[in-house]
Design a protein around this motif. Structure first.
Motif, mmCIF file in Angstrom:
data_model
loop_
_atom_site.group_PDB
_atom_site.id
_atom_site.type_symbol
_atom_site.label_atom_id
_atom_site.label_comp_id
_atom_site.label_asym_id
_atom_site.label_seq_id
_atom_site.Cartn_x
_atom_site.Cartn_y
_atom_site.Cartn_z
ATOM 1 N N ASP A 129 -58.741 1.641 -14.154
ATOM 2 C CA ASP A 129 -58.020 0.915 -13.105
ATOM 3 C C ASP A 129 -56.681 0.389 -13.610
ATOM 4 O OD1 ASP A 129 -60.032 1.401 -11.327
ATOM 5 O OD2 ASP A 129 -60.870 -0.625 -11.352
ATOM 6 N N ILE A 130 -56.661 -0.124 -14.842
ATOM 7 C CA ILE A 130 -55.392 -0.595 -15.416
ATOM 8 C C ILE A 130 -54.402 0.558 -15.502
ATOM 9 C CG2 ILE A 130 -54.305 -1.435 -17.544
ATOM 10 C CD1 ILE A 130 -56.925 -3.052 -18.011
ATOM 11 N N ALA A 141 -50.323 2.624 -19.223
ATOM 12 C CA ALA A 141 -51.349 3.655 -19.007
ATOM 13 C C ALA A 141 -51.738 4.298 -20.341
ATOM 14 C CB ALA A 141 -50.835 4.713 -18.028
ATOM 15 N N VAL A 142 -50.760 4.568 -21.189
ATOM 16 C CA VAL A 142 -51.043 5.162 -22.497
ATOM 17 C C VAL A 142 -51.886 4.217 -23.351
ATOM 18 C CG1 VAL A 142 -49.949 5.790 -24.706
ATOM 19 C CG2 VAL A 142 -49.104 6.759 -22.557
ATOM 20 N N GLN A 143 -51.606 2.926 -23.278
ATOM 21 C CA GLN A 143 -52.403 1.957 -24.038
ATOM 22 C C GLN A 143 -53.857 1.934 -23.541
ATOM 23 O OE1 GLN A 143 -49.840 -1.451 -23.408
ATOM 24 N NE2 GLN A 143 -49.045 -1.319 -25.497
ATOM 25 N N ILE A 157 -57.022 9.207 -14.054
ATOM 26 C CA ILE A 157 -55.767 9.098 -14.803
ATOM 27 C C ILE A 157 -55.033 10.433 -14.776
ATOM 28 C CG2 ILE A 157 -54.714 8.586 -17.035
ATOM 29 C CD1 ILE A 157 -57.091 6.784 -17.640
ATOM 30 N N ARG A 158 -55.771 11.538 -14.915
ATOM 31 C CA ARG A 158 -55.139 12.858 -14.853
ATOM 32 C C ARG A 158 -54.481 13.073 -13.494
ATOM 33 N NH1 ARG A 158 -59.406 15.796 -14.738
ATOM 34 N NH2 ARG A 158 -59.263 16.375 -12.545
ATOM 35 N N LEU A 159 -55.183 12.724 -12.416
ATOM 36 C CA LEU A 159 -54.650 12.945 -11.074
ATOM 37 C C LEU A 159 -53.408 12.093 -10.820
ATOM 38 C CD1 LEU A 159 -57.992 13.058 -9.050
ATOM 39 C CD2 LEU A 159 -56.497 14.987 -9.615
#
Length: 201
Positions: A68-69, A84-86, A135-137
């Motif tokens: 969600d983050i 998002a990377v974190q 996350i991919r989408l």
């Protein structure tokens, strides 16, 4: 959940919802196997049902919060792929810890060693899908995110036992496809799929 009612009646309780599932009045809670099932009220009193999900017993909830983050950070209103990377860093770390763990229903035994409660838990495929799909989408158009996802999947594939590799390979293929659908320039696609633990760094 106490095993006392099932022990007294020589029964086995099979939990129907998973920990973290939303239930309403009338939702079946358990299936009872045994010659003398306990009274429904005795079974109901043995359960502790809360309002909110917690990470104490709920394997998927921690992943859900991290995902969600990440997807919130990737929304157009926020546009923060670094956050998002974190989140992917932490997801990668958790999956690496779980990749060699056993999955399957949890069995709780009484003092004599007899199984009295069986609790369903998410399997490896469910956990991997939860960790990567959204996350991919949402991040397919962000090279920083796709490069970090590629690095995570490639690293997990290096350490995963054979029976855990199939879903990781499928997620890697889906990542390649998502990037191809979002980036028309072949050079941009190649760049977006170079594994990078920093995303772009």
């Amino acid at each position: 959940m106490s095993t006392r009612p099932s022990r007294k009646h020589d029964a086995v309780l099979h939990l129907v919802p998973r920990i973290g599932d939303f239930i309403t009045p009338g939702t079946p809670i358990v299936r009872v196997a045994g010659a003398r099932p306990p009274r429904p009220r005795r079974i109901a009193l043995a359960f502790d049902v809360g309002v909110d999900r917690t990470m104490h017993q709920d394997l998927g909830f921690g992943f859900r919060q991290l995902v969600d983050i990440a997807i919130r950070a990737l929304s157009p209103a926020v546009n923060d792929p670094t956050t998002a990377v974190q989140s992917i860093d932490r997801i990668h770390q958790l999956l690496a810890m779980l990749v060699h763990e056993s999955f399957g229903d949890l069995c709780f035994r009484d003092r004599a060693g007899a199984v009295r409660l069986v609790e369903p838990v998410p399997d490896w495929r469910c956990v991997v899908d939860l960790a990567f799909t959204e996350i991919r989408l949402c991040g397919a158009g962000h090279p920083q995110v796709t490069r970090r996802l590629a690095a995570s999947l490639d690293d997990l594939l290096r350490i995963a036992p054979e029976h855990r590799r199939t879903r990781l390979i499928e997620q890697r293929v889906l990542l390649d496809r998502a990037v191809a659908e979002n980036l028309s320039d072949p050079r941009a696609r190649t760049f977006a799929l170079v594994p990078d633990r920093q995303g772009i760094g």
